[in-house]
Design a protein around this motif. Structure first.
Motif, mmCIF file in Angstrom:
data_model
loop_
_atom_site.group_PDB
_atom_site.id
_atom_site.type_symbol
_atom_site.label_atom_id
_atom_site.label_comp_id
_atom_site.label_asym_id
_atom_site.label_seq_id
_atom_site.Cartn_x
_atom_site.Cartn_y
_atom_site.Cartn_z
ATOM 1 N N SER A 127 57.335 28.358 61.740
ATOM 2 C CA SER A 127 56.809 27.507 60.669
ATOM 3 C C SER A 127 57.943 26.897 59.851
ATOM 4 C CB SER A 127 55.829 28.272 59.778
ATOM 5 O OG SER A 127 56.470 29.355 59.145
ATOM 6 N N ASP A 128 59.039 27.642 59.656
ATOM 7 C CA ASP A 128 60.186 27.109 58.921
ATOM 8 C C ASP A 128 60.821 25.934 59.664
ATOM 9 O OD1 ASP A 128 59.737 29.096 57.052
ATOM 10 O OD2 ASP A 128 61.432 30.341 57.687
ATOM 11 N N VAL A 129 60.969 26.071 60.978
ATOM 12 C CA VAL A 129 61.544 24.987 61.788
ATOM 13 C C VAL A 129 60.632 23.767 61.740
ATOM 14 C CG1 VAL A 129 62.077 24.251 64.152
ATOM 15 C CG2 VAL A 129 62.901 26.465 63.308
ATOM 16 N N ASN A 130 59.340 23.979 61.906
ATOM 17 C CA ASN A 130 58.400 22.855 61.878
ATOM 18 C C ASN A 130 58.405 22.161 60.518
ATOM 19 O OD1 ASN A 130 57.624 23.228 64.532
ATOM 20 N ND2 ASN A 130 55.916 24.563 64.005
ATOM 21 N N ALA A 131 58.434 22.938 59.441
ATOM 22 C CA ALA A 131 58.458 22.356 58.096
ATOM 23 C C ALA A 131 59.742 21.560 57.879
ATOM 24 C CB ALA A 131 58.314 23.457 57.047
ATOM 25 N N ALA A 132 60.851 22.093 58.335
ATOM 26 C CA ALA A 132 62.129 21.400 58.177
ATOM 27 C C ALA A 132 62.135 20.083 58.947
ATOM 28 C CB ALA A 132 63.278 22.289 58.639
ATOM 29 N N MET A 133 61.631 20.103 60.163
ATOM 30 C CA MET A 133 61.603 18.880 60.956
ATOM 31 C C MET A 133 60.685 17.844 60.318
ATOM 32 S SD MET A 133 63.865 19.267 63.182
ATOM 33 C CE MET A 133 63.600 17.794 64.148
ATOM 34 N N GLN A 134 59.574 18.295 59.757
ATOM 35 C CA GLN A 134 58.666 17.373 59.087
ATOM 36 C C GLN A 134 59.350 16.761 57.864
ATOM 37 O OE1 GLN A 134 54.958 19.047 57.761
ATOM 38 N NE2 GLN A 134 54.005 17.052 57.602
ATOM 39 N N LYS A 135 60.033 17.585 57.086
ATOM 40 C CA LYS A 135 60.754 17.066 55.921
ATOM 41 C C LYS A 135 61.813 16.058 56.346
ATOM 42 C CE LYS A 135 60.269 21.093 52.915
ATOM 43 N NZ LYS A 135 60.995 22.197 52.242
ATOM 44 N N ALA A 136 62.540 16.391 57.404
ATOM 45 C CA ALA A 136 63.605 15.499 57.873
ATOM 46 C C ALA A 136 63.050 14.156 58.317
ATOM 47 C CB ALA A 136 64.385 16.160 59.007
ATOM 48 N N THR A 137 61.910 14.160 58.996
ATOM 49 C CA THR A 137 61.333 12.898 59.456
ATOM 50 C C THR A 137 60.776 12.075 58.296
ATOM 51 O OG1 THR A 137 59.199 13.927 59.939
ATOM 52 C CG2 THR A 137 60.781 13.763 61.755
ATOM 53 N N GLN A 138 60.530 12.728 57.166
ATOM 54 C CA GLN A 138 60.043 12.019 55.982
ATOM 55 C C GLN A 138 61.191 11.581 55.078
ATOM 56 O OE1 GLN A 138 57.302 14.852 54.308
ATOM 57 N NE2 GLN A 138 55.709 14.367 55.792
ATOM 58 N N GLY A 139 62.428 11.806 55.530
ATOM 59 C CA GLY A 139 63.578 11.349 54.780
ATOM 60 C C GLY A 139 64.146 12.352 53.800
ATOM 61 N N GLU A 140 63.580 13.551 53.742
ATOM 62 C CA GLU A 140 64.101 14.573 52.837
ATOM 63 C C GLU A 140 65.330 15.230 53.456
ATOM 64 O OE1 GLU A 140 61.279 17.391 51.172
ATOM 65 O OE2 GLU A 140 59.646 16.032 51.711
ATOM 66 N N LYS A 141 66.252 15.652 52.593
ATOM 67 C CA LYS A 141 67.428 16.375 53.073
ATOM 68 C C LYS A 141 67.015 17.793 53.432
ATOM 69 C CE LYS A 141 71.159 13.827 51.092
ATOM 70 N NZ LYS A 141 72.539 13.901 50.750
ATOM 71 N N VAL A 142 67.524 18.246 54.563
ATOM 72 C CA VAL A 142 67.208 19.583 55.055
ATOM 73 C C VAL A 142 68.514 20.284 55.413
ATOM 74 C CG1 VAL A 142 66.066 20.897 56.890
ATOM 75 C CG2 VAL A 142 64.974 18.849 55.976
ATOM 76 N N ASP A 143 68.657 21.504 54.948
ATOM 77 C CA ASP A 143 69.803 22.329 55.325
ATOM 78 C C ASP A 143 69.375 23.117 56.561
ATOM 79 O OD1 ASP A 143 71.884 24.089 55.660
ATOM 80 O OD2 ASP A 143 71.970 24.699 53.555
ATOM 81 N N PHE A 144 69.690 22.569 57.731
ATOM 82 C CA PHE A 144 69.241 23.185 58.973
ATOM 83 C C PHE A 144 69.835 24.575 59.173
ATOM 84 C CE2 PHE A 144 68.112 18.794 59.793
ATOM 85 C CZ PHE A 144 66.889 18.926 60.417
ATOM 86 N N ALA A 145 71.064 24.785 58.740
ATOM 87 C CA ALA A 145 71.688 26.106 58.878
ATOM 88 C C ALA A 145 70.917 27.144 58.058
ATOM 89 C CB ALA A 145 73.147 26.059 58.451
ATOM 90 N N GLU A 146 70.370 26.725 56.944
ATOM 91 C CA GLU A 146 69.639 27.636 56.050
ATOM 92 C C GLU A 146 68.342 28.139 56.694
ATOM 93 O OE1 GLU A 146 69.404 29.772 52.478
ATOM 94 O OE2 GLU A 146 71.049 28.573 53.242
ATOM 95 N N ILE A 147 67.769 27.363 57.582
ATOM 96 C CA ILE A 147 66.522 27.760 58.241
ATOM 97 C C ILE A 147 66.690 29.093 58.968
ATOM 98 C CG2 ILE A 147 64.885 27.160 60.087
ATOM 99 C CD1 ILE A 147 65.580 24.198 59.473
ATOM 100 N N PHE A 148 67.863 29.291 59.542
ATOM 101 C CA PHE A 148 68.093 30.475 60.363
ATOM 102 C C PHE A 148 68.688 31.641 59.591
ATOM 103 C CE2 PHE A 148 68.117 26.815 63.207
ATOM 104 C CZ PHE A 148 67.093 27.183 64.068
ATOM 105 N N LYS A 149 68.902 31.455 58.298
ATOM 106 C CA LYS A 149 69.506 32.507 57.478
ATOM 107 C C LYS A 149 68.683 33.803 57.466
ATOM 108 C CE LYS A 149 71.749 33.300 53.083
ATOM 109 N NZ LYS A 149 72.099 32.732 51.780
ATOM 110 N N PRO A 150 67.345 33.755 57.356
ATOM 111 C CA PRO A 150 66.591 35.016 57.382
ATOM 112 C C PRO A 150 66.803 35.810 58.677
ATOM 113 C CG PRO A 150 65.187 33.247 56.584
ATOM 114 C CD PRO A 150 66.462 32.609 57.081
#
Length: 166
Positions: free
Chosen positions: A51-74
């Motif tokens: 769900s975190d990956v999907n949310a990040a990709m959705q944010k990125a496609t909407q033009g929001e900045k996403v810290d992709f490295a942070e997604i995998f921190k947990p």
């Protein structure tokens, strides 16, 4: 560019889930206990990865900045907890190898920013250069993700073999 990264990230998430499911063992601080500890920590750490990956990709496609490295921190934190709690050498060795491979993979995302595709001006050379750089970085991440996925699956199989052998 975005479509190429998503399957690779999904592949990494699948490799993590595979390792978690393969490491399911029960028992004392023997091999079985070490497997249970690794499984419990990773189950907690990976519970929201998809769900975190999907949310990040959705944010990125909407033009929001996403810290992709942070997604995998947990997951990285879960691996750190698992490796610190596991003392059985038979399990610790492949678990440490898995953690190392995973951390190497996440380094690929450091500094990566998806450009705002909605507001890009195709006539602006600076904007197009930024888009080209992002595309090249995405290709590099995709290549690294594919290699990392293979290595993670291999390390996951090693954990499974140790846990299944008891």
């Amino acid at each position: 560019m975005k479509k190429a990264i998503l399957p690779r990230i999904g592949g990494i998430a699948a490799a993590i889930a595979l390792t978690v499911s393969m490491a399911a063992c029960a028992g004392g601080q023997s091999v079985a206990d070490a497997c249970k500890i690794a499984n419990d920590e990773m189950t907690k750490a990976t519970s929201s990865i998809n769900s975190d990956v999907n949310a990040a990709m959705q944010k990125a496609t909407q033009g929001e900045k996403v810290d992709f490295a942070e997604i995998f921190k947990p997951v990285t934190e879960g691996l750190d907890k698992a490796t610190s709690k596991v003392t059985n050498e038979k399990v610790k060795k492949p678990l440490d190898a898995f953690a190392t491979e995973y951390k190497n993979f996440t380094k690929s995302f450091e500094g990566f920013e998806m450009p705002d595709m909605k507001n890009i001006d195709a006539s602006d050379p600076a904007a197009m250069e930024k888009l080209q750089q992002a595309s090249e970085k995405a290709q590099e991440i995709s290549k690294n993700a594919q290699a990392a996925s293979t290595k993670l699956v291999d390390q996951g199989k090693k954990i499974q073999e140790v846990c299944n052998a008891g």
